[in-house]
Design a protein around this motif. Structure first.
Motif, short mmCIF file in Angstrom:
data_model
loop_
_atom_site.label_atom_id
_atom_site.label_comp_id
_atom_site.label_asym_id
_atom_site.label_seq_id
_atom_site.Cartn_x
_atom_site.Cartn_y
_atom_site.Cartn_z
N ASP A 123 0.82 -1.22 0.00
CA ASP A 123 0.00 0.00 0.00
C ASP A 123 0.85 1.27 0.00
OD1 ASP A 123 -2.26 -1.60 0.12
OD2 ASP A 123 -2.47 -1.44 2.29
N TYR A 124 2.16 1.10 0.19
CA TYR A 124 3.06 2.26 0.28
C TYR A 124 4.21 2.06 -0.71
CZ TYR A 124 0.60 2.85 4.74
OH TYR A 124 -0.36 2.99 5.71
N PRO A 125 4.02 2.45 -1.97
CA PRO A 125 5.04 2.20 -3.00
C PRO A 125 6.43 2.73 -2.64
CG PRO A 125 3.00 2.90 -4.02
CD PRO A 125 2.81 3.07 -2.54
N SER A 126 6.50 3.91 -2.00
CA SER A 126 7.82 4.46 -1.67
C SER A 126 8.54 3.59 -0.65
CB SER A 126 7.69 5.90 -1.16
OG SER A 126 6.96 5.96 0.04
N LEU A 127 7.79 2.96 0.27
CA LEU A 127 8.40 2.05 1.22
C LEU A 127 8.79 0.74 0.54
CD1 LEU A 127 6.18 2.45 4.43
CD2 LEU A 127 8.23 3.72 3.74
N ARG A 129 9.93 0.38 -2.34
CA ARG A 129 11.22 0.59 -3.01
C ARG A 129 12.37 0.71 -2.03
NH1 ARG A 129 7.85 4.19 -5.93
NH2 ARG A 129 8.64 5.95 -4.69
N ARG A 130 12.08 1.08 -0.79
CA ARG A 130 13.15 1.36 0.17
C ARG A 130 13.07 0.42 1.37
NH1 ARG A 130 13.92 7.64 1.09
NH2 ARG A 130 16.05 6.90 1.33
N ARG A 131 12.59 -0.76 1.13
CA ARG A 131 12.33 -1.71 2.22
C ARG A 131 13.59 -2.10 2.98
NH1 ARG A 131 9.00 -5.92 -0.54
NH2 ARG A 131 9.46 -7.31 1.19
N HIS A 132 14.76 -2.04 2.34
CA HIS A 132 16.00 -2.44 3.01
C HIS A 132 16.86 -1.24 3.43
CE1 HIS A 132 14.96 -6.51 2.09
NE2 HIS A 132 15.02 -6.31 0.80
N VAL A 133 16.25 -0.06 3.41
CA VAL A 133 16.94 1.17 3.81
C VAL A 133 16.66 1.44 5.29
CG1 VAL A 133 16.98 3.68 3.46
CG2 VAL A 133 16.85 2.15 1.49
N GLU A 142 7.73 9.64 5.15
CA GLU A 142 7.95 8.20 4.96
C GLU A 142 8.07 7.49 6.31
OE1 GLU A 142 10.30 8.06 0.66
OE2 GLU A 142 11.41 8.60 2.48
N GLN A 143 8.70 8.15 7.28
CA GLN A 143 8.78 7.54 8.61
C GLN A 143 7.40 7.38 9.22
OE1 GLN A 143 11.70 9.09 11.37
NE2 GLN A 143 13.17 9.53 9.73
N MET A 144 6.51 8.35 8.96
CA MET A 144 5.14 8.23 9.45
C MET A 144 4.44 7.04 8.78
SD MET A 144 2.91 9.32 11.56
CE MET A 144 3.72 10.84 12.08
N MET A 145 4.71 6.82 7.49
CA MET A 145 4.14 5.66 6.79
C MET A 145 4.62 4.36 7.45
SD MET A 145 4.60 6.54 2.77
CE MET A 145 4.43 8.21 2.16
N VAL A 146 5.91 4.30 7.77
CA VAL A 146 6.46 3.11 8.44
C VAL A 146 5.76 2.89 9.76
CG1 VAL A 146 8.51 2.09 9.50
CG2 VAL A 146 8.72 3.30 7.33
#
Length: 239
Positions: A123-127, A129-133, A142-146
Motif C-alpha cells: 500500500d506504500y510504494p515508496s516504502l 522501493r526502500r524496504r532495506h533502507v 515516509e517515517q510516518m508511513m512506516v
C-alpha cells in the motif's frame, strides 16, 4: 459489527501525582475519535493507560465486553489495541522491514506476519522501493508511513495516535490526516490525541476535550457552536 472501546471513571497519573481525575469516554471501530486539550490536560496520560503503559488507579477499561484493566502492554496488543507514539517512533537504525517486523513481536502466532507485512507494504510504494533502507534515513512523511504500517501489522481493532502531526510540515500534516481517514476506511477505530485542531476536527466522528485532567466536553464537531465556544472549552471553560 462495530466494536466499542470504553474508558470509565479513569483515575491515573505518574508516581504519586494524579493527572487524570475520573475521565470517561467511548470510541467505536470505523470511527475517528479525537481528544483535544491544552498541554497538561491529561490527553496522553489517558491513552497511555488504555495501552497498558500506565496503571489505572481506579476506573475500568473495556474493549467490547472484554476488560483491559490491569493488562500489560503486550496483552493489550493481543486484544487488538496498538499505540503509535508521538512522532511515530521508528527505530532509526533498523531497516523498513525490520521496523515492520517489530509490529508483530508480541503476537503468539507469528507465522502470518511476513505475509501481512508484504500486504501492508504494497500500500506504500515508496516504502516498497526502500524496504532495506534504514528508517532513520527516510523523510518525515515516509517515517510516518512506516509507523502506521507497523501499527497495522497485528491487525488491530483500534490504533491510538499520540499527536501524529507533531513536528511535521503543513503539507505532511494534511497527508497524515488523510492516512488517519484511511485507517477508518479499513474498519479500524482511531483514538487520536492532537494539538492541530483545525486539521483534525474535520475528520473527527466524535471528540472529547480535556482540561486539568477532567472531561469538559463530549460530542461531535456539529455540537461546537463556533471557534469562541471551542476555545472556551479548550481552555477549561464550562459547556
Amino acid at each position: 459489527m462495530s466494536t466499542e472501546l470504553r474508558v470509565t471513571d479513569l483515575v491515573t497519573g505518574y508516581g504519586k501525582q494524579e493527572i487524570v481525575h475520573g475521565v470517561s469516554m467511548a470510541a467505536r471501530s470505523e470511527e475517528v475519535t479525537c481528544v483535544f486539550g491544552p498541554n497538561g490536560s491529561g490527553k496522553s496520560t489517558v491513552i497511555k493507560a488504555i495501552a497498558g503503559l500506565l496503571p489505572a488507579w481506579s476506573g475500568r477499561l473495556y474493549l467490547g465486553d472484554r476488560e483491559l484493566t490491569g493488562l500489560a502492554v503486550h496483552e493489550v496488543v493481543r486484544r487488538g489495541i496498538v499505540m503509535m507514539p508521538q512522532g511515530g517512533g521508528v527505530f532509526p537504525r533498523f531497516t523498513v522491514m525490520e521496523n515492520l517486523r517489530m509490529g508483530g513481536y508480541s503476537l503468539r502466532d507469528t507465522s502470518w506476519v511476513e505475509d501481512r507485512i508484504e500486504t501492508l507494504i504494497g500500500d506504500y510504494p515508496s516504502l516498497q522501493r526502500r524496504r532495506h533502507v534504514a528508517a532513520g534515513s527516510l523523510s518525515g512523511g515516509e517515517q510516518m508511513m512506516v509507523a502506521i504500517a507497523r501499527a497495522l501489522v497485528p491487525n488491530p481493532a483500534f490504533v491510538l495516535l499520540d499527536e501524529p502531526s507533531a513536528g511535521l510540515s503543513p503539507a505532511l500534516v494534511s497527508e497524515t490526516m488523510t492516512r488517519v481517514k484511511g485507517l477508518r476506511e479499513r474498519g479500524i477505530g482511531v483514538v487520536m490525541i492532537e494539538q492541530n485542531i483545525r486539521e483534525a476536527l474535520p475528520i473527527a466522528d466524535r471528540l472529547y476535550i480535556l482540561a486539568g485532567g477532567h472531561q469538559k466536553f463530549a460530542g461531535t464537531a456539529a455540537d461546537i457552536q463556533d471557534d469562541r465556544h471551542l476555545m472556551s472549552l479548550y481552555m477549561g471553560g464550562d459547556q
